[in-house]
Scaffold this active site. Structure first.
Site, PDB file in Angstrom:
ATOM      1  N   GLU A 211     -22.939  57.189 -27.146  1.00 24.44           N
ATOM      2  CA  GLU A 211     -22.046  55.955 -26.522  1.00 24.44           C
ATOM      3  C   GLU A 211     -22.222  55.229 -25.354  1.00 24.44           C
ATOM      4  O   GLU A 211     -21.606  55.422 -24.576  1.00 24.44           O
ATOM      5  CB  GLU A 211     -20.826  56.695 -27.157  1.00 24.44           C
TER       6      GLU A 211
ATOM      7  N   GLU B 132     -22.487  57.238 -39.511  1.00 22.93           N
ATOM      8  CA  GLU B 132     -21.492  58.301 -39.144  1.00 22.93           C
ATOM      9  C   GLU B 132     -20.423  56.669 -40.252  1.00 22.93           C
ATOM     10  O   GLU B 132     -19.015  56.711 -39.999  1.00 22.93           O
ATOM     11  CB  GLU B 132     -20.783  58.300 -37.618  1.00 22.93           C
TER      12      GLU B 132
END
Length: 559
Positions: free
Chosen positions: A334, A436
């Site tokens: 991220e 994910e």
């Protein structure tokens, strides 16, 4: 009538009646073929429109409009679309050129005549002086007789946006599914011919053949947590379904070294033992997380040389401990949303992470991992071009970038936009994984299952996607956003969806007899197979590995 190879399907869409030629499977299809073409380079001249313009192909020249899309009175180029249907996949593309800035984000938005506004259905990071390719898509919740697809830069009125080579191509739900199935049949399957002969080389007609798939080539798995340890029913449930795993939190720095110098790998060691004992591949998640709140408290207090030393120790400890055990490592997690390390260690911190990780484990594939890249285009931090630019920046710096991680935490999926984004990411020519996957718990369980199936089908049917991981680790209080089962391992609707798709995407067991040429042909998903051949009182067993290829796999068995 067109005879379509796999390559023609990807590059040359043909409208009208077609026949899909797949070994042992041919069917007619009267509809558009999806065009996976995408561009990331800025060009001096725009390319021709995809699908010959789609619904604009009979309009020459293309009528463009300029509308006021904001309260400040500024105007932006737009396309007027008439009689759009509900639940139809609309794929569009256009070339964009700007003046008044070196670069700016151009966003495509849609206004329908039922007061519905779709704020972002596609983006491009446009550059001055050349043409940039914007590809996107949308699905309407209700029909619209007149809609406006408009293209807007920043709020800076000095920026002028021009458009060219516009294309809008609709697909019904059935046409979309047919295109998906074609890619599954060509990318995830392969034709096989088994030739059976005796010891003299004479072909044997009527030999009985049994084929059983014993493993799958495509990695499809889920996150697991420490809750799987010592839980035999959960372990059996997992192994029956999945061939890939990722540890939800147990390898993160705050889990392995909550206090400085007190490194503890006991839990991930036990989880890895379970994974390896069941021949399941595992992703390493993650080495560094750029979000400050997910770093150990003691790390957040470090600066300068002390932080640099801690970072170096983290990489060396983790990578030496698990060298060649994990197929991937999410090196930086991220980083387009957060910059904990680069803010403290400088702009080359991430590049150093990748170089050091590669030196420590040269065989592991190193990934970036991000959210809101494929789920939406409304997050300005993670537009598809921003992600591509970051990966190319790291590659230019000498990093060993091996893969693109897309977290895929979806709300309501926009499938044509998802596919358009995957098309652009595919220009990187790197493995793409949905890492994910889940659906927001703001939806009820039945709706989660519907949206999950849409996302999984879209991922499995895109030729650039190499693996899919669900984010459904089980905890006593449930899962992160979406569970496949209840606490007793009884399927919830999402679990039923996964089981049904896993069954659909396997060959299972097949039986047949060799023909008068001593041959038996079949069409199978990629993976490993056990083959049993019987002729009279003679029997032999073989194994066959089926990897991706356009060519038929020929396999000789002698009795």
């Amino acid at each position: 009538m067109a005879f379509l190879s796999k390559k023609s399907m990807h590059k040359a869409p043909i409208l009208g009646f077609s026949v899909f030629l797949i070994p042992f499977l041919a069917f007619s299809y009267d509809g558009p073929l999806y065009d996976f073409t995408a561009y990331t380079e800025c060009k001096s001249v725009p390319e021709k429109p995809l699908y010959n313009g789609g619904i604009f192909k009979d309009q020459a020249p293309l009528t463009q409009h300029r509308i006021s899309a904001s309260s400040d009175g500024s105007y932006t180029p737009a396309l007027i679309l008439q009689n759009l249907d509900q639940n139809t996949m609309y794929c569009f593309s256009i070339w964009v050129k700007i003046r008044g800035a070196d670069s700016t984000l151009v966003t495509a938005s849609l206004m329908a005549n039922n007061n519905s506004t779709y704020d972002c259905v596609g983006t491009v990071l446009a550059k001055s002086g050349c043409w940039s390719f914007l590809k996107g898509g949308f699905i309407l919740d209700s029909p619209s007789s007149v809609s406006i697809l408009y293209f807007q830069g920043t709020t800076d009125k000095r920026i002028n946006v021009a458009i060219a080579s516009a294309s809008v191509q609709p697909f019904t739900e059935q046409q979309w599914r047919t295109n998906q199935q074609y890619i599954i049949n060509t990318e995830r399957k392969r034709a096989v011919t088994i030739h059976v002969s005796d010891s003299h080389g004479d072909r044997l007609q009527g030999a009985s053949i049994t084929i059983e798939q014993i493993s799958k080539d495509f990695p499809f798995g889920s996150a697991i947590a420490r809750t799987i340890l010592g839980n035999l029913p959960y372990q059996n449930w997992f192994v029956e379904r999945f061939n890939a795993a990722v540890f939800e939190n147990e390898l993160k720095w705050y889990a392995t070294e909550p206090e400085q110098g007190k490194v503890n790998y006991t839990i991930p060691d036990q989880m890895l033992e379970f994974v390896l004992a069941n021949q399941i591949v595992a992703r390493g998640h993650n080495i560094f997380w750029e979000d400050p709140k997910y770093n150990p408290a003691w790390v957040r207090d470090l600066t300068g040389p002390a932080l640099k030393a801690a970072v170096s120790s983290r990489i060396q400890s983790l990578m030496s401990k698990y060298k060649e055990e994990f197929i991937h490592w999410d090196v930086s997690n991220e980083m387009l949303h957060f910059d904990f390390y680069e803010e403290r260690l400088g702009p080359d911190a991430t590049l150093h992470f990748y170089k050091t990780a590669h030196e420590a484990d040269p065989l592991a594939s190193l990934f970036l991992n991000e959210f809101n890249v494929v789920e939406t285009c409304s997050d300005v931090n993670t537009t598809v071009d921003t992600y591509i630019d970051k990966i190319r920046e790291l590659e230019r710096g000498g990093s060993s970038m091996n893969g693109v991680g897309l977290e895929s935490h979806f709300s309501k999926p926009n499938l044509p936009l998802m596919r358009a984004i995957l098309d652009k990411l595919a220009t990187l020519k790197l493995p793409i994984w949905l890492t994910e996957v889940d659906i927001s718990n703001k939806f009820d369980k039945e709706t989660q299952a519907i949206y999950l199936e849409q996302v999984l089908r879209e991922g499995f049917s895109h030729p650039a996607v190499d693996g899919i991981m669900l984010w459904t680790a089980i905890h006593p209080n449930g899962c992160y956003q979406m569970c496949l089962t209840d606490s007793n391992l009884q399927n919830l609707p999402a679990g039923d969806t996964v089981d049904r798709l896993l069954k659909e995407w396997e060959t299972g067991e097949a039986n047949g007899l060799t023909d008068d040429h001593g041959s038996y042909s079949f069409f199978a998903f990629l993976g490993e197979y056990r083959i049993r051949v019987q002729y009279g009182n003679r029997t032999t067993n073989s194994t066959l590995s089926l990897s991706q290829s356009d060519e038929t796999k020929h396999f000789n068995i002698q009795l």
